[in-house]
Motif scaffolding. Structure first.
Motif, PDB file in Angstrom:
ATOM      1  N   ILE A 125       0.874   1.437   8.015  1.00 51.88           N
ATOM      2  CA  ILE A 125       0.299   0.337   7.228  1.00 51.88           C
ATOM      3  C   ILE A 125       0.743  -1.009   7.802  1.00 51.88           C
ATOM      4  CG2 ILE A 125       0.273  -0.771   4.962  1.00 51.88           C
ATOM      5  CD1 ILE A 125       0.573   2.043   3.744  1.00 51.88           C
ATOM      6  N   LYS A 126       2.030  -1.127   8.148  1.00 52.89           N
ATOM      7  CA  LYS A 126       2.546  -2.381   8.703  1.00 52.89           C
ATOM      8  C   LYS A 126       1.812  -2.763   9.983  1.00 52.89           C
ATOM      9  CE  LYS A 126       7.276  -1.998   6.910  1.00 52.89           C
ATOM     10  NZ  LYS A 126       8.707  -1.783   7.271  1.00 52.89           N
ATOM     11  N   TYR A 128      -1.350  -1.764  10.996  1.00 52.10           N
ATOM     12  CA  TYR A 128      -2.791  -1.929  10.918  1.00 52.10           C
ATOM     13  C   TYR A 128      -3.262  -2.809   9.762  1.00 52.10           C
ATOM     14  CZ  TYR A 128      -3.107   1.726  14.439  1.00 52.10           C
ATOM     15  OH  TYR A 128      -2.993   2.443  15.592  1.00 52.10           O
ATOM     16  N   ASP A 129      -2.449  -2.944   8.718  1.00 55.00           N
ATOM     17  CA  ASP A 129      -2.869  -3.739   7.557  1.00 55.00           C
ATOM     18  C   ASP A 129      -1.633  -4.156   6.773  1.00 55.00           C
ATOM     19  OD1 ASP A 129      -4.246  -4.983   5.558  1.00 55.00           O
ATOM     20  OD2 ASP A 129      -5.256  -3.191   4.790  1.00 55.00           O
ATOM     21  N   SER A 130      -0.852  -5.059   7.352  1.00 57.26           N
ATOM     22  CA  SER A 130       0.427  -5.446   6.730  1.00 57.26           C
ATOM     23  C   SER A 130       0.238  -6.056   5.347  1.00 57.26           C
ATOM     24  CB  SER A 130       1.179  -6.413   7.644  1.00 57.26           C
ATOM     25  OG  SER A 130       0.399  -7.566   7.900  1.00 57.26           O
ATOM     26  N   ASP A 131      -0.915  -6.704   5.108  1.00 55.05           N
ATOM     27  CA  ASP A 131      -1.162  -7.302   3.797  1.00 55.05           C
ATOM     28  C   ASP A 131      -1.280  -6.237   2.704  1.00 55.05           C
ATOM     29  OD1 ASP A 131      -1.155  -9.815   4.919  1.00 55.05           O
ATOM     30  OD2 ASP A 131      -3.332  -9.935   5.122  1.00 55.05           O
ATOM     31  N   TYR A 132      -1.661  -5.028   3.102  1.00 57.27           N
ATOM     32  CA  TYR A 132      -1.816  -3.957   2.113  1.00 57.27           C
ATOM     33  C   TYR A 132      -0.482  -3.360   1.683  1.00 57.27           C
ATOM     34  CZ  TYR A 132      -3.060   0.621   0.158  1.00 57.27           C
ATOM     35  OH  TYR A 132      -3.159   1.724  -0.642  1.00 57.27           O
ATOM     36  N   TRP A 136       0.429  -1.327  -1.684  1.00 58.42           N
ATOM     37  CA  TRP A 136       0.830   0.085  -1.629  1.00 58.42           C
ATOM     38  C   TRP A 136       2.143   0.309  -2.356  1.00 58.42           C
ATOM     39  CZ3 TRP A 136      -0.307   5.033  -0.676  1.00 58.42           C
ATOM     40  CH2 TRP A 136       0.744   5.912  -0.394  1.00 58.42           C
TER      41      TRP A 136
END
Length: 203
Positions: A125-126, A128-132, A136
């Motif tokens: 996640i960090k 590819y999509d750190s904002d998510y 999460w």
């Protein structure tokens, strides 16, 4: 991987950088003498002079059953371009394709430890999509555990790394200039990437 002399790609640091840049790759394993494959995002980690690739399958994906006892191949490949013979000096020339690829071979282990499995997923996640990540982490444990039960996380230790960089090295500087200029004129960012690599040969 078949690699003609002109197109050898052996710089380890550059290979790792390439894998990280084009980290959505294809893992190929063998089931009953038949190749099976899945496209997955990978994390690439160097640790104690070793190279590890981590990702996860959907729990329903049977390929997870064939990555522990057998060697798998992970193919990293993205930039490529058709090269027309119109760019060459000799009329008796044929079309070809320029591309860059890295093949990583190794055997994997399934990650069953819940904390380690969570770490693999959160590192993904960090990247590819750190904002998510904040969203999460705020989800209920019940939901997260349910999602975790739906995946099979794994880590593959790379035992062999092979690369090929086919970017018209066997052509003259003038031919490469024409190829790069032609690829740069279009709107295709993948072709522009190959053009940049070709120009880097000339610098």
């Amino acid at each position: 991987m078949y690699v003609p002399k002109h197109f050898q790609f052996k710089d380890y640091t550059e290979q790792i950088a390439f894998m990280k840049q084009y980290s959505f790759a294809t893992i190929v394993s063998i089931k009953d003498n038949t190749p099976i494959a899945t496209q997955l995002p990978f994390q690439i980690k160097e640790q104690a002079d070793k190279l590890f690739l981590s990702s996860h399958f959907a729990v329903a994906n049977e390929q997870a059953s064939y990555i522990v006892e057998n060697t798998s191949l992970v193919i990293f490949s993205e930039p490529h371009a058709y090269i027309s013979p119109m760019h060459y000096d000799k009329e008796e020339s044929v079309p070809t394709w320029d591309y860059i690829a890295v093949h990583a071979y190794g055997t994997a282990r399934i990650i069953n430890n819940e904390d380690e499995k969570t770490e693999v997923l959160e590192q993904m996640i960090k990247s590819y999509d750190s904002d998510y990540l904040t969203q999460w982490q705020g989800l209920s444990d019940r939901f997260k555990k349910g999602m975790m039960r739906g995946i099979v996380a794994f880590e593959l230790e790379v035992t062999d790394l092979q690369g090929q960089k086919k970017i018209s090295q066997n052509k003259t500087a003038a031919e490469r200039e024409r190829i790069a200029a032609y690829l740069e004129k279009g709107d295709n960012p993948v072709e522009k990437s190959i053009a940049k690599s070709i120009r880097n040969l000339q610098s």
